[in-house]
Design a protein around this motif. Structure first.
Motif, PDB file in Angstrom:
ATOM      1  N   ARG A  46      16.107   0.442  20.512  1.00 49.38           N
ATOM      2  CA  ARG A  46      15.947   2.031  20.015  1.00 49.38           C
ATOM      3  C   ARG A  46      14.490   2.244  19.541  1.00 49.38           C
ATOM      4  O   ARG A  46      13.960   1.267  18.816  1.00 49.38           O
ATOM      5  CB  ARG A  46      16.871   2.514  19.141  1.00 49.38           C
ATOM      6  N   ARG A  47      14.051   3.339  19.857  1.00 49.83           N
ATOM      7  CA  ARG A  47      12.541   3.489  19.404  1.00 49.83           C
ATOM      8  C   ARG A  47      11.554   2.750  19.968  1.00 49.83           C
ATOM      9  O   ARG A  47      10.370   2.617  19.402  1.00 49.83           O
ATOM     10  CB  ARG A  47      12.393   3.854  17.829  1.00 49.83           C
TER      11      ARG A  47
ATOM     12  N   ASP B 235       8.087   2.845  12.172  1.00 50.48           N
ATOM     13  CA  ASP B 235       8.190   4.323  13.121  1.00 50.48           C
ATOM     14  C   ASP B 235       8.609   5.441  11.842  1.00 50.48           C
ATOM     15  O   ASP B 235       9.025   5.149  10.733  1.00 50.48           O
ATOM     16  CB  ASP B 235       9.323   4.213  13.892  1.00 50.48           C
ATOM     17  N   SER B 236       8.577   6.710  12.354  1.00 50.83           N
ATOM     18  CA  SER B 236       8.595   7.781  11.446  1.00 50.83           C
ATOM     19  C   SER B 236      10.047   7.859  10.768  1.00 50.83           C
ATOM     20  O   SER B 236      10.100   8.442   9.684  1.00 50.83           O
ATOM     21  CB  SER B 236       8.655   9.171  11.996  1.00 50.83           C
ATOM     22  N   SER B 237      11.020   7.206  11.486  1.00 48.05           N
ATOM     23  CA  SER B 237      12.399   7.098  10.694  1.00 48.05           C
ATOM     24  C   SER B 237      12.541   6.529   9.639  1.00 48.05           C
ATOM     25  O   SER B 237      13.394   6.654   8.626  1.00 48.05           O
ATOM     26  CB  SER B 237      13.534   6.639  11.593  1.00 48.05           C
ATOM     27  N   LYS B 238      11.636   5.543   9.153  1.00 49.35           N
ATOM     28  CA  LYS B 238      11.422   4.978   7.876  1.00 49.35           C
ATOM     29  C   LYS B 238      10.511   5.221   6.559  1.00 49.35           C
ATOM     30  O   LYS B 238      10.610   4.757   5.477  1.00 49.35           O
ATOM     31  CB  LYS B 238      11.060   3.314   8.177  1.00 49.35           C
TER      32      LYS B 238
ATOM     33  N   THR C 252       2.360   4.814  12.267  1.00 44.45           N
ATOM     34  CA  THR C 252       3.564   5.399  12.650  1.00 44.45           C
ATOM     35  C   THR C 252       3.427   6.234  14.181  1.00 44.45           C
ATOM     36  O   THR C 252       2.326   6.248  14.872  1.00 44.45           O
ATOM     37  CB  THR C 252       4.075   6.412  11.422  1.00 44.45           C
ATOM     38  N   ASP C 253       4.408   6.931  14.264  1.00 41.85           N
ATOM     39  CA  ASP C 253       4.562   7.311  15.702  1.00 41.85           C
ATOM     40  C   ASP C 253       4.282   8.948  15.454  1.00 41.85           C
ATOM     41  O   ASP C 253       4.398   9.480  14.231  1.00 41.85           O
ATOM     42  CB  ASP C 253       6.055   7.176  16.424  1.00 41.85           C
ATOM     43  N   SER C 254       4.118   9.556  16.425  1.00 43.63           N
ATOM     44  CA  SER C 254       3.583  11.017  16.545  1.00 43.63           C
ATOM     45  C   SER C 254       4.809  11.839  16.078  1.00 43.63           C
ATOM     46  O   SER C 254       4.619  13.166  15.636  1.00 43.63           O
ATOM     47  CB  SER C 254       3.175  11.629  17.955  1.00 43.63           C
TER      48      SER C 254
ATOM     49  N   ARG D  54       1.440  13.731   2.178  1.00 44.29           N
ATOM     50  CA  ARG D  54       1.778  12.871   0.937  1.00 44.29           C
ATOM     51  C   ARG D  54       0.973  11.620   0.891  1.00 44.29           C
ATOM     52  O   ARG D  54       0.472  11.230  -0.134  1.00 44.29           O
ATOM     53  CB  ARG D  54       3.509  13.204   0.700  1.00 44.29           C
ATOM     54  N   PHE D  55       1.181  11.004   2.040  1.00 45.67           N
ATOM     55  CA  PHE D  55       0.577   9.874   2.255  1.00 45.67           C
ATOM     56  C   PHE D  55      -0.999   9.659   1.973  1.00 45.67           C
ATOM     57  O   PHE D  55      -1.632   8.712   1.390  1.00 45.67           O
ATOM     58  CB  PHE D  55       0.941   8.945   3.293  1.00 45.67           C
ATOM     59  N   GLU D  56      -1.577  10.479   2.556  1.00 43.11           N
ATOM     60  CA  GLU D  56      -3.046  10.747   2.634  1.00 43.11           C
ATOM     61  C   GLU D  56      -3.530  11.228   1.130  1.00 43.11           C
ATOM     62  O   GLU D  56      -4.543  10.673   0.693  1.00 43.11           O
ATOM     63  CB  GLU D  56      -3.396  11.868   3.744  1.00 43.11           C
ATOM     64  N   GLU D  57      -2.676  11.903   0.616  1.00 40.59           N
ATOM     65  CA  GLU D  57      -2.931  12.188  -1.009  1.00 40.59           C
ATOM     66  C   GLU D  57      -2.854  11.002  -1.751  1.00 40.59           C
ATOM     67  O   GLU D  57      -3.614  11.179  -2.973  1.00 40.59           O
ATOM     68  CB  GLU D  57      -1.940  13.399  -1.461  1.00 40.59           C
ATOM     69  N   ALA D  58      -2.079  10.060  -1.533  1.00 35.27           N
ATOM     70  CA  ALA D  58      -2.012   8.965  -2.084  1.00 35.27           C
ATOM     71  C   ALA D  58      -3.036   7.949  -1.706  1.00 35.27           C
ATOM     72  O   ALA D  58      -3.107   6.598  -2.498  1.00 35.27           O
ATOM     73  CB  ALA D  58      -0.489   8.304  -1.639  1.00 35.27           C
ATOM     74  N   GLY D  59      -4.057   8.138  -0.933  1.00 32.62           N
ATOM     75  CA  GLY D  59      -5.106   7.406  -0.528  1.00 32.62           C
ATOM     76  C   GLY D  59      -5.045   6.627   0.606  1.00 32.62           C
ATOM     77  O   GLY D  59      -5.702   5.520   0.954  1.00 32.62           O
ATOM     78  N   ILE D  60      -3.871   6.824   1.330  1.00 35.14           N
ATOM     79  CA  ILE D  60      -3.474   5.899   2.400  1.00 35.14           C
ATOM     80  C   ILE D  60      -3.971   6.651   3.884  1.00 35.14           C
ATOM     81  O   ILE D  60      -3.672   7.782   4.124  1.00 35.14           O
ATOM     82  CB  ILE D  60      -2.138   5.861   2.579  1.00 35.14           C
ATOM     83  N   THR D  61      -4.662   5.876   4.496  1.00 35.16           N
ATOM     84  CA  THR D  61      -5.103   6.477   5.961  1.00 35.16           C
ATOM     85  C   THR D  61      -3.817   6.162   6.749  1.00 35.16           C
ATOM     86  O   THR D  61      -3.182   5.321   6.992  1.00 35.16           O
ATOM     87  CB  THR D  61      -6.143   5.391   6.563  1.00 35.16           C
ATOM     88  N   VAL D  62      -3.488   7.439   7.276  1.00 35.45           N
ATOM     89  CA  VAL D  62      -2.334   7.549   8.416  1.00 35.45           C
ATOM     90  C   VAL D  62      -2.706   7.539   9.810  1.00 35.45           C
ATOM     91  O   VAL D  62      -3.623   8.576  10.145  1.00 35.45           O
ATOM     92  CB  VAL D  62      -1.397   8.839   8.090  1.00 35.45           C
ATOM     93  N   ARG D  63      -2.255   6.779  10.895  1.00 35.93           N
ATOM     94  CA  ARG D  63      -2.391   6.930  12.184  1.00 35.93           C
ATOM     95  C   ARG D  63      -1.344   7.238  12.834  1.00 35.93           C
ATOM     96  O   ARG D  63      -0.223   6.319  12.799  1.00 35.93           O
ATOM     97  CB  ARG D  63      -3.116   5.496  12.698  1.00 35.93           C
ATOM     98  N   ALA D  64      -0.879   8.303  13.585  1.00 38.10           N
ATOM     99  CA  ALA D  64       0.302   8.686  14.061  1.00 38.10           C
ATOM    100  C   ALA D  64      -0.104   8.671  15.657  1.00 38.10           C
ATOM    101  O   ALA D  64      -0.760   9.274  16.034  1.00 38.10           O
ATOM    102  CB  ALA D  64       0.678  10.110  13.691  1.00 38.10           C
ATOM    103  N   VAL D  65       0.731   7.827  16.338  1.00 33.87           N
ATOM    104  CA  VAL D  65       0.381   7.700  17.932  1.00 33.87           C
ATOM    105  C   VAL D  65       1.577   7.753  18.383  1.00 33.87           C
ATOM    106  O   VAL D  65       2.733   7.653  18.243  1.00 33.87           O
ATOM    107  CB  VAL D  65      -0.134   6.204  18.095  1.00 33.87           C
TER     108      VAL D  65
END
Length: 259
Positions: free
Chosen positions: A73-74, A214-217, A237-239, A248-259
Motif C-alpha cells: 500500500r502506498r 508518506d503523508s499518512s504518517k 513526503t508525498d504530494s 507547520r513543519f517549515e515554521e519549525a525550520g524543516i525543509t519539506v519536499r513533497a513528491v
C-alpha cells in the motif's frame, strides 16, 4: 490473488479497523467466504489475529505488523519518496538507514543510481536493518556496516546495547529515518522503545537528518519518541500532504519536499 497477498491485505485491514467480518472481507478481496475463514483460522494459529464468531479481531499484543506482512500500500508514493531521498545523498558519503518499508525503498534507489556504480567506496551505508544489509551487500562498491544487537522480528532491526556500542564509534553524513509517526510537537516516533533508541543514536551521529515518510504518517504520534522535530533537517513526503501540515513543519525550520 495469492494466499500471501490475501494475508497481507487482511492484516492491514484488521490493523486499520480493529475487527473484520468474514463476509465483509470476502467482498473486499473478491474471494469466497470459505477462503477467508481458512485464512482467518491459519492466521489465528500463527497468533496474528484472534478468531471470533463470524470474523476476527486484532491480536491483543500485535499492534505492529511484522515487516513481512506489510503490503505494498502506498507503494508508488514510497518509491517516489525513496528516489527523492536518494537524490539528497552525495557519492562517498556515510549514510545511516533505519529499518522500514520506505527506507528499504531508499536502499533500492541508491543501489541503482548510475553515479554510484563505482568508487572506493561509492557509499558507506550503516544500518541496523538486516533486510537492507542483505540487499546492499551484493553491491561491491558499497561499504556496508551492520550494527550488532538482537534481531527484532517485526522490523528485522537489530536493537540493544550491542548496537549502541557500534554506533558510538562512528560518524555519519546523513541519517535517513523511517518512522511510524512524525509531528511538529511530538517529533519522530516508532512503536518500539528499543528500536527508537537505536534510531535516536543514528540521528545523534549524523551531520543531517532526513525523515522519509508518506503523508499518512504526518501529524500523528506514536509510543516511542526517536527525536524532536527540531533535530530533523529535511522531510521527504508525498504530494498528498496538506498545505497546513507543510506550513507547520517549515515554521519549525524543516525543509519539506513533497513528491
Amino acid at each position: 490473488m495469492s494466499r500471501d497477498a490475501r494475508w497481507k491485505t487482511l492484516l492491514e485491514l484488521l490493523v486499520e479497523r480493529g475487527r473484520l467480518d468474514v463476509e465483509e472481507a470476502a467482498a473486499e478481496l473478491e474471494v469466497s467466504a470459505a477462503t477467508i475463514r481458512r485464512d482467518f483460522d491459519q492466521l489465528a494459529e500463527q497468533q496474528m489475529l484472534v478468531r471470533t464468531r463470524g470474523g476476527a479481531v486484532v491480536h491483543g499484543v500485535s499492534y505492529e505488523l511484522p515487516l513481512r506482512y506489510k503490503t505494498a500500500r502506498r507503494a508508488s508514493e514510497k518509491q517516489r519518496i525513496a528516489r527523492a531521498v536518494a537524490d539528497l545523498i552525495a557519492p562517498g558519503e556515510a549514510v545511516g538507514l533505519t529499518g522500514g518499508t520506505t527506507t528499504t525503498e531508499v536502499a533500492r534507489a541508491l543501489a541503482v543510481r548510475a553515479d554510484l556504480t563505482s568508487g572506493s567506496p561509492a557509499l558507506t551505508v550503516v544500518t541496523n536493518a538486516l533486510n537492507i544489509a542483505n540487499e546492499l551487500a551484493v553491491r561491491p562498491q558499497f561499504k556496508i556496516v551492520v550494527t550488532g544487537g538482537v534481531a527484532r522480528a517485526q522490523s528485522y532491526e537489530l536493537i540493544g546495547p550491542l548496537a549502541d556500542g557500534v554506533l558510538g564509534q562512528i560518524t555519519l553524513d546523513v541519517a535517513v529515518l523511517g518512522v511510524v509517526a512524525f509531528d511538529v510537537t511530538h517529533g519522530a516516533a516508532a512503536h518500539d522503545e528499543a528500536e527508537a533508541a537505536i534510531n535516536r543514536l543514528l540521528c545523534e551521529r549524523a551531520e543531517r537528518v532526513v525523515v522519509a515518510a508518506d503523508s499518512s504518517k504526518l501529524g500523528r504520534r506514536a509510543f516511542a519518541r526517536i527525536c524532536a522535530a527540531e533535530a530533523v533537517n529535511t522531510l521527504v513526503t508525498d504530494s498528498a500532504v496538506e498545505e497546513e501540515t507543510v506550513r507547520r513543519f517549515e515554521e519549525a525550520g524543516i525543509t519539506v519536499r513533497a513528491v
